[in-house]
Scaffold this active site. Structure first.
Site, short mmCIF file in Angstrom:
data_model
loop_
_atom_site.label_atom_id
_atom_site.label_comp_id
_atom_site.label_asym_id
_atom_site.label_seq_id
_atom_site.Cartn_x
_atom_site.Cartn_y
_atom_site.Cartn_z
N SER A 41 -30.67 -39.96 -96.53
CA SER A 41 -31.56 -40.54 -97.57
C SER A 41 -32.91 -39.65 -97.47
CB SER A 41 -32.22 -41.76 -96.92
OG SER A 41 -32.78 -42.50 -97.10
N GLY A 91 -35.71 -41.94 -96.41
CA GLY A 91 -35.68 -42.99 -94.84
C GLY A 91 -35.09 -44.01 -95.10
N GLU A 92 -36.33 -44.43 -96.25
CA GLU A 92 -35.95 -45.99 -96.21
C GLU A 92 -34.96 -46.98 -96.75
OE1 GLU A 92 -38.43 -47.63 -94.16
OE2 GLU A 92 -39.56 -45.81 -93.27
N THR A 93 -34.13 -46.55 -97.69
CA THR A 93 -33.18 -47.25 -99.05
C THR A 93 -32.46 -48.37 -97.19
OG1 THR A 93 -33.18 -44.80 -99.37
CG2 THR A 93 -31.76 -46.77 -99.82
N GLU A 97 -31.03 -33.72 -102.74
CA GLU A 97 -29.64 -33.47 -102.17
C GLU A 97 -29.28 -32.32 -102.96
OE1 GLU A 97 -30.92 -37.63 -105.31
OE2 GLU A 97 -30.03 -36.05 -106.26
#
Length: 196
Positions: free
Chosen positions: A87, A90-92, A163
């Site tokens: 992620s 890092g908060e998904t 990505e």
């Protein structure tokens, strides 16, 4: 065509620069945890999920018991297993929530993120920092102002740099794992699907 060429070069620069900021100790810890795990689970949302699936395929080729979170044949995660979560922000929530579940069940959590201080980064047993412009930056209040003033942080949309750099890093990690596990390309090819 000029914008496309600039975007390609920006992506390639981000990938090339990865070797400058990758921490060798973090990579070794990743390899050790993967090697000591009973099962590996991978998770990512959207295009990060595609990078996770590509990595899962290579782990399977290495003979490592690997599952993609969300597939119908994925079993429960347990102590001695490992979740690899990808992620950029890092908060998904669809990544952070399963990572919390994995931790609560005694599994290790490894993370690839651009934000080590994020929820995912903080709960991970180890993380790899992967630089890249993510959706968080696009939502930044000053993003449009910077764009208007010509301060283009990236020509690539959303999380593209993250990505693609993650995909390349994970393929490089497979090469390291091949060396550690004394696997050859022939070994991997023997486990490649034949039902095509």
């Amino acid at each position: 065509m000029e914008i496309m060429k600039d975007a390609i070069n920006a992506i390639l620069d981000n990938i090339r620069n990865a070797e400058d900021y990758l921490n060798e100790d973090d990579v070794k810890k990743f390899i050790n945890i993967i090697g000591e795990s009973n099962n590996i689970f991978v998770i990512g949302a959207g295009r990060s999920g595609l990078a996770a699936k590509a990595f899962a395929m290579r782990l399977m080729h290495l003979g490592i018991s690997t599952y993609v979170v969300g597939e119908t044949t994925t079993p429960a995660i347990n102590e001695g297993d490992c979740l690899i979560a990808i992620s950029g922000s890092g908060e998904t929530s669809t990544i952070v929530s399963p990572a919390k579940i994995a931790k609560n069940r005694g599994a290790n959590v490894l993370a690839l993120t651009s934000y080590p201080e994020s929820s995912l980064g903080k709960l991970a047993d180890s993380y790899i920092f992967v630089k890249g412009r993510t959706k968080v930056e696009a939502d930044d209040k000053n993003y449009m102002k910077r764009q208007i003033h010509g301060n283009y942080t990236s020509l690539t949309p959303l999380g593209t740099a993250f990505e693609l750099t993650s995909l390349v890093f994970l393929d490089g990690l497979v090469s390291e794992l091949m060396e550690v596990m004394e696997q050859t390309e022939s070994d991997l090819k023997a486990r490649h699907t034949v039902l095509e």
